[in-house]
Write an enzyme that holds these catalytic residues in place. Structure first.
Site, PDB file in Angstrom:
ATOM      1  N   PRO A  89      -0.588  -5.095   1.825  1.00  0.00           N
ATOM      2  CA  PRO A  89      -0.488  -4.239   3.018  1.00  0.00           C
ATOM      3  C   PRO A  89      -0.084  -5.021   4.274  1.00  0.00           C
ATOM      4  O   PRO A  89       0.231  -4.432   5.301  1.00  0.00           O
ATOM      5  CB  PRO A  89      -1.906  -3.663   3.161  1.00  0.00           C
ATOM      6  N   GLU A 116     -10.313  -8.216  -2.812  1.00  0.00           N
ATOM      7  CA  GLU A 116     -10.149  -8.452  -1.379  1.00  0.00           C
ATOM      8  C   GLU A 116      -8.745  -8.963  -1.037  1.00  0.00           C
ATOM      9  O   GLU A 116      -8.239  -8.751   0.052  1.00  0.00           O
ATOM     10  CB  GLU A 116     -11.218  -9.455  -0.913  1.00  0.00           C
ATOM     11  N   ARG A 154      16.645   3.697  -9.809  1.00  0.00           N
ATOM     12  CA  ARG A 154      17.543   4.857  -9.692  1.00  0.00           C
ATOM     13  C   ARG A 154      18.846   4.505  -8.960  1.00  0.00           C
ATOM     14  O   ARG A 154      19.811   5.248  -9.009  1.00  0.00           O
ATOM     15  CB  ARG A 154      16.835   6.046  -9.034  1.00  0.00           C
ATOM     16  N   ASP A 169      21.429  10.828  -0.568  1.00  0.00           N
ATOM     17  CA  ASP A 169      19.983  10.999  -0.379  1.00  0.00           C
ATOM     18  C   ASP A 169      19.568  10.636   1.048  1.00  0.00           C
ATOM     19  O   ASP A 169      20.213   9.820   1.701  1.00  0.00           O
ATOM     20  CB  ASP A 169      19.212  10.075  -1.341  1.00  0.00           C
TER      21      ASP A 169
HETATM   22  C1  LIG Z   1      -7.868  -3.570  -1.347  1.00  0.00           C
HETATM   23  S1  LIG Z   1      -6.294  -4.282  -1.178  1.00  0.00           S
HETATM   24  C2  LIG Z   1      -6.630  -5.733  -0.251  1.00  0.00           C
HETATM   25  C3  LIG Z   1      -6.392  -5.576   1.210  1.00  0.00           C
HETATM   26  C4  LIG Z   1      -6.648  -6.842   1.998  1.00  0.00           C
HETATM   27  N1  LIG Z   1      -8.054  -7.121   2.079  1.00  0.00           N
HETATM   28  C5  LIG Z   1      -6.089  -6.707   3.402  1.00  0.00           C
HETATM   29  O1  LIG Z   1      -6.798  -6.237   4.272  1.00  0.00           O
HETATM   30  O2  LIG Z   1      -4.915  -7.049   3.636  1.00  0.00           O
HETATM   31  C6  LIG Z   1      -5.981  -4.871  -2.784  1.00  0.00           C
HETATM   32  C7  LIG Z   1      -4.526  -4.984  -3.184  1.00  0.00           C
HETATM   33  O3  LIG Z   1      -3.904  -3.726  -3.138  1.00  0.00           O
HETATM   34  C8  LIG Z   1      -2.520  -3.875  -2.874  1.00  0.00           C
HETATM   35  N2  LIG Z   1      -2.187  -3.052  -1.702  1.00  0.00           N
HETATM   36  C9  LIG Z   1      -3.054  -2.420  -0.887  1.00  0.00           C
HETATM   37  N3  LIG Z   1      -2.422  -1.746   0.074  1.00  0.00           N
HETATM   38  C10 LIG Z   1      -1.110  -1.934  -0.116  1.00  0.00           C
HETATM   39  C11 LIG Z   1       0.061  -1.503   0.560  1.00  0.00           C
HETATM   40  N4  LIG Z   1       0.007  -0.737   1.652  1.00  0.00           N
HETATM   41  N5  LIG Z   1       1.261  -1.891   0.075  1.00  0.00           N
HETATM   42  C12 LIG Z   1       1.342  -2.666  -1.017  1.00  0.00           C
HETATM   43  N6  LIG Z   1       0.273  -3.123  -1.700  1.00  0.00           N
HETATM   44  C13 LIG Z   1      -0.944  -2.758  -1.265  1.00  0.00           C
HETATM   45  C14 LIG Z   1      -2.254  -5.347  -2.650  1.00  0.00           C
HETATM   46  O4  LIG Z   1      -1.758  -5.896  -3.852  1.00  0.00           O
HETATM   47  C15 LIG Z   1      -3.648  -5.862  -2.317  1.00  0.00           C
HETATM   48  O5  LIG Z   1      -3.798  -7.228  -2.623  1.00  0.00           O
END
Ligand SMILES: C[S@@+](CC[C@H](N)C(=O)[O-])C[C@H]1O[C@@H](n2cnc3c(N)ncnc32)[C@H](O)[C@@H]1O
Length: 244
Positions: A89, A116, A154, A169
């Site tokens: 994220p 985490e 795609r 698109d």
């Molecule tokens: C619970 S999240 C960890 C978030 C992290 N503690 C932070 O605050 O940045 C667990 C995993 O979900 C995935 N993930 C969560 N949100 C995401 C997003 N918006 N885009 C892509 N991957 C995401 C990532 O691989 C991340 O390591």
């Protein structure tokens, strides 16, 4: 294209990769997938892939060893230098432009996190880039990898039929796509715009361009900030600003 996905939950992918366009793309040999449980690479007796964070705090952190070993193993027999994408994220926000860029690669490796987060050395020394699918937090990277894989595959030449061209698109040209209608021409008194029934292809094309522009103006004016307007679009913009 070759796509490898590293995850702790490989079963999550069977539905998505086994249906619709992703299934057909594999049958046409446009793409091949490997979904790998990186727990298989853990070098400790209990196959632990996570550990407590140094310095304390909540949650578990993914250890570097299994992920480094998995990526190195997948890279070893790759004919092209793979692009290693960390789902996160905190990464740069995913867009259609990025999908187009990734569709030109020969080999993509996705790393799906959980818990985490990752040991920072994975970010700093292993991956090519970090991608977020939006400003929200998922439980794991699997759904994000599915979103990216679907939108990239795609775009591969020969994956979609001609009638389904991705060029028109939304977001491909920078605008949203025009509205669509199908039979019947009158549904419960709701009529299809007359021009679409006229058979005049030039008028239909003009109507579609204008409605695509109107839709973008009304729903996503932010997209127009980066868009270079034609003379015709500047006229439409004035018209919408006065009337809408
Ligand atoms: C619970 S999240 C960890 C978030 C992290 N503690 C932070 O605050 O940045 C667990 C995993 O979900 C995935 N993930 C969560 N949100 C995401 C997003 N918006 N885009 C892509 N991957 C995401 C990532 O691989 C991340 O390591």
């Amino acid at each position: 294209m070759r796509i490898d996905i590293l995850t702790l939950f490989p079963n999550m992918f069977s539905g998505v990769l086994g249906e619709s366009i992703l299934k057909k793309a594999q049958e046409k040999e446009k793409v091949s997938f490997q979904v790998i449980n990186f727990r298989d690479y853990a070098d400790n007796k209990h196959q632990n892939v996570d550990d407590y964070p140094y310095g304390g705090g909540a949650g578990m952190v993914l250890k570097p060893q299994p992920i480094f070993d998995a990526v190195e193993d997948l890279t070893k027999n790759s004919t092209a230098k793979p692009r290693v994408i960390l789902l996160c994220p905190q990464g740069s926000k995913y867009t259609q432009k990025k999908a187009e860029e990734l569709a030109k690669e020969e080999h993509l490796i996705f790393i799906c996190g959980h818990y985490e987060g990752y040991d920072e050395r994975i970010r700093e020394h292993l991956v090519t880039e970090e991608i977020s699918i939006g400003d929200f937090v998922l439980t794991g990277g699997e759904l994000g990898a599915m979103v990216i894989v679907d939108s990239v595959v795609r775009l591969l030449p020969g994956v979609l039929g001609n009638e389904d061209s991705p060029i028109l698109d939304s977001h491909s040209s920078g605008l949203l796509e025009h509205p669509h209608y199908t039979r019947p021409a009158n549904f419960r008194g709701l009529e299809v715009p007359e021009v679409l029934l006229s058979g005049n292809h030039q008028l239909i094309e003009q109507w579609r361009e204008k409605e695509s522009f109107r839709r973008t103006y009304l729903r996503r004016p932010d997209l127009l900030e980066k868009y270079k307007l034609t003379e015709q679009q500047q006229k439409w913009l004035k018209e919408f600003e006065t009337n809408e």
